[in-house]
Every structure is written in structure tokens, then in C-alpha cells.
Design a protein around this motif. Structure first.
Motif, mmCIF file in Angstrom:
data_model
loop_
_atom_site.group_PDB
_atom_site.id
_atom_site.type_symbol
_atom_site.label_atom_id
_atom_site.label_comp_id
_atom_site.label_asym_id
_atom_site.label_seq_id
_atom_site.Cartn_x
_atom_site.Cartn_y
_atom_site.Cartn_z
ATOM 1 N N UNK A 117 0.645 -1.089 0.022
ATOM 2 C CA UNK A 117 -0.087 -0.022 0.106
ATOM 3 C C UNK A 117 0.858 1.415 0.070
ATOM 4 N N UNK A 118 1.973 1.408 0.901
ATOM 5 C CA UNK A 118 2.688 2.615 1.214
ATOM 6 C C UNK A 118 3.851 2.245 0.047
ATOM 7 N N UNK A 119 4.227 1.355 -0.353
ATOM 8 C CA UNK A 119 5.523 1.237 -1.145
ATOM 9 C C UNK A 119 6.671 1.949 -0.526
ATOM 10 N N UNK A 120 6.660 1.493 0.960
ATOM 11 C CA UNK A 120 7.700 1.637 1.658
ATOM 12 C C UNK A 120 8.574 0.524 1.421
ATOM 13 N N UNK A 121 10.013 0.525 1.480
ATOM 14 C CA UNK A 121 10.780 -0.674 1.461
ATOM 15 C C UNK A 121 10.684 -1.468 2.700
ATOM 16 N N UNK A 122 10.982 -2.520 2.595
ATOM 17 C CA UNK A 122 11.198 -3.450 3.799
ATOM 18 C C UNK A 122 12.548 -3.324 4.276
ATOM 19 N N UNK A 123 12.798 -3.036 5.546
ATOM 20 C CA UNK A 123 13.980 -2.435 6.153
ATOM 21 C C UNK A 123 14.489 -3.585 7.431
ATOM 22 N N UNK A 124 15.730 -3.471 7.685
ATOM 23 C CA UNK A 124 16.178 -4.542 8.729
ATOM 24 C C UNK A 124 17.397 -3.900 9.083
ATOM 25 N N UNK A 125 17.958 -4.109 10.304
ATOM 26 C CA UNK A 125 19.198 -3.580 10.907
ATOM 27 C C UNK A 125 20.192 -4.844 11.060
ATOM 28 N N UNK A 126 21.477 -4.091 10.961
ATOM 29 C CA UNK A 126 22.398 -5.470 11.175
ATOM 30 C C UNK A 126 23.606 -4.846 12.054
ATOM 31 N N UNK A 127 24.046 -5.489 13.122
ATOM 32 C CA UNK A 127 25.039 -4.821 14.006
ATOM 33 C C UNK A 127 26.162 -5.808 14.236
ATOM 34 N N UNK A 128 27.045 -5.411 14.612
ATOM 35 C CA UNK A 128 28.515 -6.224 14.612
ATOM 36 C C UNK A 128 29.035 -5.838 15.899
ATOM 37 N N UNK A 129 29.852 -6.570 16.674
ATOM 38 C CA UNK A 129 30.692 -6.251 17.868
ATOM 39 C C UNK A 129 32.022 -6.470 17.595
ATOM 40 N N UNK A 130 33.010 -5.707 17.897
ATOM 41 C CA UNK A 130 34.443 -5.822 17.420
ATOM 42 C C UNK A 130 35.093 -5.266 18.739
ATOM 43 N N UNK A 131 36.605 -5.548 18.912
ATOM 44 C CA UNK A 131 37.428 -5.043 19.824
ATOM 45 C C UNK A 131 37.628 -3.431 19.550
ATOM 46 N N UNK A 132 38.206 -2.780 20.284
ATOM 47 C CA UNK A 132 38.479 -1.493 20.227
ATOM 48 C C UNK A 132 39.416 -1.037 18.860
ATOM 49 N N UNK A 133 38.912 -0.241 18.183
ATOM 50 C CA UNK A 133 39.548 0.251 16.757
ATOM 51 C C UNK A 133 39.993 1.695 17.136
ATOM 52 N N UNK A 134 41.333 1.844 17.045
ATOM 53 C CA UNK A 134 41.871 3.162 17.018
ATOM 54 C C UNK A 134 41.554 3.908 15.583
ATOM 55 N N UNK A 135 42.192 3.107 14.445
ATOM 56 C CA UNK A 135 42.030 3.746 13.097
ATOM 57 C C UNK A 135 41.681 2.654 12.317
ATOM 58 N N UNK A 136 41.485 3.017 11.166
ATOM 59 C CA UNK A 136 41.356 1.835 10.043
ATOM 60 C C UNK A 136 39.877 2.251 9.184
ATOM 61 N N UNK A 137 39.805 1.351 8.068
ATOM 62 C CA UNK A 137 38.606 1.392 7.272
ATOM 63 C C UNK A 137 37.804 0.252 7.246
#
Length: 686
Positions: free
Chosen positions: A301-321
Motif C-alpha cells: 500500500x505505502x510502497x515503503x521498502x522492507x527494512x532490517x538492521x545489522x549490528x556487529x561487535x568488535x574489539x576497540x579500533x583506534x583507526x582503520x577503514x
């Protein structure tokens, strides 16, 4: 193309006269020649004469003759031309056209082969081929900016070549820019370069047809006036669109687990069927984690997209891509990858000029404050030194806090004034009388009369400077209401007026607190003007100022930049220029702006950009450009677009038309006649 019915161009008696021509031509070949006898001293022509007698015999069987066949063919072609044969084709009605070709990110979708943009370019070239003789056209490509590829011309080769050179972009789409360009160039006094022979001069305003070749993935333009422009929307899309997109990606420190970092992503499914995708998280080239995310179908009806979230847990990162990749076989690959740059946190450089307010200094020495800011403390006499004045003018600081003192000129950074207001022409005028009995301050900031025991009645809990700041139980001895320049926002309001406000200044912001924390009198006496320092909200007030005015990021990742949007960069040390390297390896030198910022606008490529300061080769910071745009990721073509008060539905720009063949037949008849003349002359003179 289908053959159309023939068109009768003659009446019955004219066709009758025309039908007598072929028998007349054939009859000429049966007539006997009337020659006079002539004696010759040779028998060479006897055989030829006997042959002529046989040919001109009335009942002799007609012999093959190339001339006869050519003459009959000529008559047949003329008859066929008079029947006006043709076929059903298409044409483009009008004399002036403006082609708007969408080059935004969604036009790179592959639901048509090889892409929507390539299809739009092919259709535009077909339209040009179907233009009437003498018609002129211009070509404009657009995303969120418009580019005139070719001004008005009737040179079809020039139009085709310019269209073929149009390249796709990663930018979002904005039709308003293209419409303004079309309106400004559709009816000029002269189009293009007057020295260019292919450009066409237009002496007065003339109507033009606006052909918009796009998928309609842009907002409506309700305020635009079409005037003499007649819009036609030619939708570009295949029969089935599938796309799963990354529309957000960020990182934060996990508040419940110190030393660990969380990455968050939001995915959208722009298809009518539910799907699952594998999401992979990389640090550089190393795979950190992967998981499968189920995405519902978009709402019918609204044509709004289906959405979902994704989460990841990591060790502390000071810098990087960090790179997020989804494995989705869809029609748009640009939104299947996202980057988040984790730079080494750069603490804010803060200068505090104070006569010695212990409560303020104590709040600046907390562990949290030391993590986010390098604080230098000085007395008000520093403001008179040349070293300070040079550093302030060069933007050596991110934030300067002036506690009950005022500089001669405003620095090239954000400021916080406590118990004073920004200067006018002189510092004395800005501070005003020592007893504060008269209004003071010019150049946009003014302070009202001294008010005793002002009562706080409202605190702006939305603005970052006053988030979590509670003032209901705070007592204030005296204060002066402050009023800033246009655009100033009140943060703490009282019955006496605004006690805390923030206002803009040439790219910077100045926050002004209208009361002292601790009042320092000229005689050296001090007394507390408020019990705020013993409340929990006071260190929160100081931390908010350090983070917001000092430019400290609350997120680990550098801010995301949209394609084509400018990136405003600041350096650790004052330098005259920086060197920015794009994901493709192109290098750009960016000079320093007046506000000690570096504005880099060539952010067309998706990916990570590297920044080098001055002449050094070391990368000092990075930032990412991602396509986080739901409108571009939604590949469903718009059924209509709204321009001004007009609703333009998707349609074809071509119209069914009859293609005539008689001109070509007449050219063929002339060719046959010339060949017949050649054969006749060869026969006579050989």
C-alpha cells in the motif's frame, strides 16, 4: 515498420491516359523505318539492312531490347510514385527541443541492458533522428547539478556526439537544477557561442518541447514555472526491478562493554518479494564477521521498502577503514558497499582565558574532558600579546573560552563567552562599565541591564550545547539578558530574558553565557555568583561546549559525505593547503579558506578519500563517500512527475507518422532515365 496503404493521387481518366503510355512505347518498336535508298560502294551494310527489315516487320515477334525494358521500368516507377507508397513510422513533432538526460546513481541500474542511462542515450539519439527538417535541439545532463552538453543547434551529428559522451554519476537527482538551466537557455537572444557555426541564433522567445529522459527518482518541483516549455516524461526502466541497499553505516563505542566497538547498518529491500542477503564486515581486507539478514518485501500500500538492521561487535579500533558488503544479485551495485573511516581521534585544541575561576578549571581537568581536548589556560593579559593575536587569526585553536574578558578582535574559531559578550569596535565598549549598569556590546551582540536573581524558565534540551543540562534548581545572583545577531538561538531562557545563546559568525559559532560563574572584581575580590558548579549539570555544560564548539566527534567514524556534497576539513596544525586523493587515485590540492577550513567538493567517487597536510606524504585523516539515498536505491520508475502545477505522466516522445517513399522513387526514376540515355548513346555511336 509496417507498410501503409497506398494513396491514390490521380482520377480515373488520368490513370487511363497513363495506362496508354506503355503500349505506345512498345508500338514504336513495331513501326517500319522509312529510309531513302542510297548506293554505297560496299556490301557491308546489307546484312544490317536485312535485320532492320525483320525488326520493323509488323508481325515480327518482339526481340529483347534493353532500351525498351528501361523505358518500361521508368514508366512503372513513375506510376508507383503516383500511388504514394509508404510505411508506418514515428516522428518528433515540433521545431525546438530540450533533452534532459538523467545521469544520477539510479540511472546506472541494469534492469535494462546495459543500463538505464545507455537506454536513455539511445532513445535521445533516436529522437534526434526523427526530428523534422530545420528543427533545433539542445542537450542537458543532470543529477543534483545540471550541465549543458550542447546548446541549441540543428546539427544532428553534433547532438549525437555530445549525447554519446555523457557519463554516469554517483550523485542523487534533482530536477530543479536542470529545469532552471533549460528555462534560462530555451529562449535566449542567442544560443551558445556566436563564433560556432553549428549554433543557431534565436532572436525571440519561442516555445520548446522539454523531453525528460529519467526514471523519475527525484522530488517534485512545485514552484517552477514552465512558461513556453511543454514537458514530456519518457520513463527509463525495465520490466522488473530488484535492489537491496545499504542506507546507513556507523560505529560507536559500546557503553555497556568498555573497550569494545559496535558497527550498525540499515538495509532496505526495494522489491515486492522478501529476500535474504549475506552481510560481511571487513577491516581493511580482513574479514571480521559475516551474517545473513532477512529482509521483508516492501509494503504493497505505502510502497515503503522492507527494512532490517545489522549490528556487529568488535574489539576497540583506534583507526582503520571498515567496509560493509552485501552479497545481493540486484540491479544496482552502487549501494551494495559502504565504508566507515575510523580516524585516530584528534582532541580539540582549546584555550581558556580566565582570571582564575576554579570551578571552570576543575571541570576542564576531568578525565573525560582530558580525553577529548588539549586545554591551555592563560590569564586575560595574554590577549594583548602578538603571539596570541597571530595564533587566533591563523585558526590555531578549535575553541577559545573567554571568562569575563573580551579580545580586541574575534578569533578564527568557535568561542564561548562567560559573563561577557563578543567585542564590537573596542574591548572597552564590549565589556561596558564595571558595574554592568548600562547596556554594552555592538556588532550584533548586546547585553541588557543587570538583573538580580533571574529565574530560569526554560532550557533547550534538543541543542547539543544544552543536552542533559538541568537548571531547575540552579540559583543565580545576577545576570544580564543577551541578544545575538540574526540566526541566534536561545538555549537558556529566564524571566529576565535569554541567559545563554549561540549565534553564527562567518562560518563559526559564538556561545554567550549572560552571567558569571565566579565574579572577579577589579579590587581583587571574588564571590560566587551561582551555585551551578555544585550541580551535576555544570560539568555536563562544560563537556557539551568542548564537544560541540570544539568540533569533537561523538561517533568513532568520520562523518559520511554524500556524492557531490562538499567535505569541510580541518587540520591538526595550520597549513596553507592540503592534498586530497580520491578512491581512483586522482590528487587535488585544496587551499585554506578564510575560516581556516578546507572545502573539498570533488566527491563524485564512492569510497575512501585520503588527506595529506601541507607538503607531507603521511596520511593525516580520511573520509568516506557513500550512496545513502533511499530515493536513488528505489528503482521503481515514477509513473508521473510534478512540475509546477502540472502533472506530467510517463509517455513516449515519438508519435506515429506515415513515412513517404515517393521522393526516393522519383530519384530512382531519374537514375533509370540517365542510364537509359547512356545505353542509347553507346548504341548509336559504337
Amino acid at each position: 515498420m509496417l507498410l501503409a496503404d497506398i494513396v491514390n493521387t490521380l482520377v480515373w481518366w488520368q490513370w487511363g491516359l497513363l495506362a496508354l503510355v506503355p503500349p505506345a512505347i512498345i508500338a514504336l518498336y513495331f513501326l517500319k523505318l522509312k529510309r531513302q535508298p542510297l548506293e554505297v560502294p560496299s556490301t557491308y551494310l546489307w546484312t544490317k539492312a536485312i535485320e532492320d527489315l525483320h525488326v520493323n516487320s509488323l508481325w515480327q515477334r518482339l526481340r529483347q531490347s534493353l532500351l525498351l525494358l528501361l523505358q518500361l521500368l521508368l514508366i512503372a516507377i513513375i506510376v508507383l510514385a503516383l500511388l504514394r507508397p509508404g510505411w508506418s513510422g514515428t516522428k518528433l513533432e515540433g521545431k525546438r527541443f530540450v533533452f534532459l538526460i538523467d545521469t544520477s546513481a539510479s540511472m546506472g541500474a541494469t534492469d535494462v541492458s546495459p543500463s538505464r542511462l545507455d537506454q536513455a542515450k539511445r532513445e535521445a539519439i533516436d529522437f534526434i533522428q526523427e526530428m523534422e527538417a530545420g528543427a533545433v535541439a539542445m542537450v542537458i545532463s543532470f543529477s543534483n547539478v545540471a550541465k549543458v552538453e550542447q546548446p541549441f543547434t540543428d546539427n544532428r551529428r553534433a547532438l549525437r556526439s555530445k549525447i554519446e559522451l555523457i557519463e554516469p554519476t554517483n550523485r542523487p537527482s534533482d530536477l530543479s537544477e536542470a529545469l532552471r538551466a533549460a528555462a534560462g537557455l530555451a529562449n535566449p537572444g542567442q544560443s551558445g557561442d556566436p563564433n560556432n557555426p553549428i549554433d543557431v541564433r534565436t532572436a525571440e522567445a519561442q516555445p520548446a518541447t522539454l523531453l525528460i529522459l529519467s526514471d523519475g527518482g527525484f522530488a517534485s518541483v512545485p514552484t517552477f514555472k514552465l512558461g513556453n516549455l511543454t514537458p514530456e516524461y519518457v520513463a527509463q526502466a525495465g520490466t522488473r526491478q530488484r535492489n537491496v541497499a545499504i542506507v546507513a553505516f556507523s560505529t560507536e563505542v559500546n557503553p555497556e562493554k568498555p573497550g569494545r566497538v559496535q558497527a550498525f547498518a540499515r538495509l532496505e529491500n526495494h522489491a515486492d518479494e522478501a529476500t535474504s542477503v549475506e552481510v560481511s564486515l571487513y577491516l581493511g581486507t580482513a574479514l571480521l564477521d559475516a551474517k545473513t539478514i532477512a529482509l521483508p518485501a516492501r509494503d504493497e500500500k505505502t510502497r515503503l521498502p522492507g527494512a532490517a538492521g545489522a549490528s556487529f561487535e568488535m574489539q576497540e579500533i583506534e583507526s582503520g577503514i571498515l567496509k560493509l558488503q552485501i552479497d545481493a544479485k540486484d540491479n544496482l551495485v552502487l549501494d551494495n558497499t559502504a565504508f566507515a573511516v575510523v580516524n585516530v581521534p584528534r582532541p580539540a585544541k582549546v584555550l581558556v582565558v580566565t582570571p582564575g575561576t576554579d570551578a571552570l578549571l576543575l571541570a576542564l581537568k576531568t578525565d573525560e574532558a582530558q580525553k577529548i581536548a588539549n586545554v591551555s589556560i592563560a590569564e586575560p593579559k595574554l590577549l594583548e600579546t602578538k603571539a596570541y593575536q597571530d595564533q587566533a587569526a591563523e585558526g590555531a585553536y578549535d575553541l577559545i573560552i573567554y571568562d569575563q574578558c573580551v579580545p580586541k578582535t574575534m578569533p578564527a574559531c568557535n568561542t564561548l563567552f562567560i559573563g561577557a559578550i563578543p567585542p564590537g569596535e573596542t574591548a572597552a565598549e564590549a565589556v561596558g562599565p564595571a558595574d554592568g549598569s548600562k547596556p554594552a556590546g555592538i556588532a550584533g551582540w548586546k547585553a541588557g541591564d543587570k538583573q538580580g536573581l533571574p529565574i530560569v524558565i526554560d532550557v533547550n534540551q534538543v541543542h547539543p550545547l544544552t543536552q542533559l543540562v538541568q537548571m531547575g534548581n540552579v540559583k543565580i545572583g545576577y545576570g544580564r539578558p543577551v541578544k545575538g545577531p540574526p540566526g541566534t538561538l536561545t538555549l537558556i531562557d529566564s524571566d529576565a530574558g535569554a541567559l545563554y545563546s549561540v549565534g553564527p559568525r562567518a562560518g563559526y559559532e559564538d556561545a554567550v553565557l549572560g552571567f558569571d560563574i565566579v565574579t572577579h572584581e577589579a579590587e581583587g575580590k571574588t564571590f560566587s555568583n551561582t551555585d551551578w558548579p555544585i550541580r551535576r549539570s555544570f560539568p555536563v555544560f562544560v563537556m557539551n561546549a568542548l564537544k560541540y564548539l570544539g568540533g569533537v566527534r561523538s561517533s568513532l567514524a568520520a562523518p559520511n559525505i554524500m556524492p557531490g556534497s562538499p567535505a569541510v576539513l580541518r587540520t591538526v596544525t595550520p597549513v596553507k593547503s592540503i592534498l586530497v586523493t580520491s578512491p581512483r587515485g586522482d590528487r587535488f590540492e585544496v587551499p585554506r579558506e578564510l575560516q581556516n577550513t578546507f572545502v573539498f567538493s570533488r566527491t563524485d567517487d564512492l569510497g575512501v578519500y585520503e588527506v595529506r597536510e601541507g607538503s607531507g606524504n603521511k596520511v593525516t585523516q580520511q573520509f568516506a563517500v557513500n550512496l545513502f539515498d533511499t530515493r536513488e536505491s528505489d528503482l521503481t520508475p515514477a509513473e508521473k512527475i510534478d512540475i509546477g502545477h502540472e502533472e506530467v505522466k510517463a509517455q513516449q516522445g515519438k508519435q506515429v507518422a506515415r513515412k513517404e517513399l515517393w521522393k526516393w522513387l522519383l530519384l530512382g526514376a531519374i537514375g533509370v532515365l540517365i542510364f537509359e540515355w547512356y545505353v542509347y548513346n553507346r548504341r548509336v555511336y559504337l
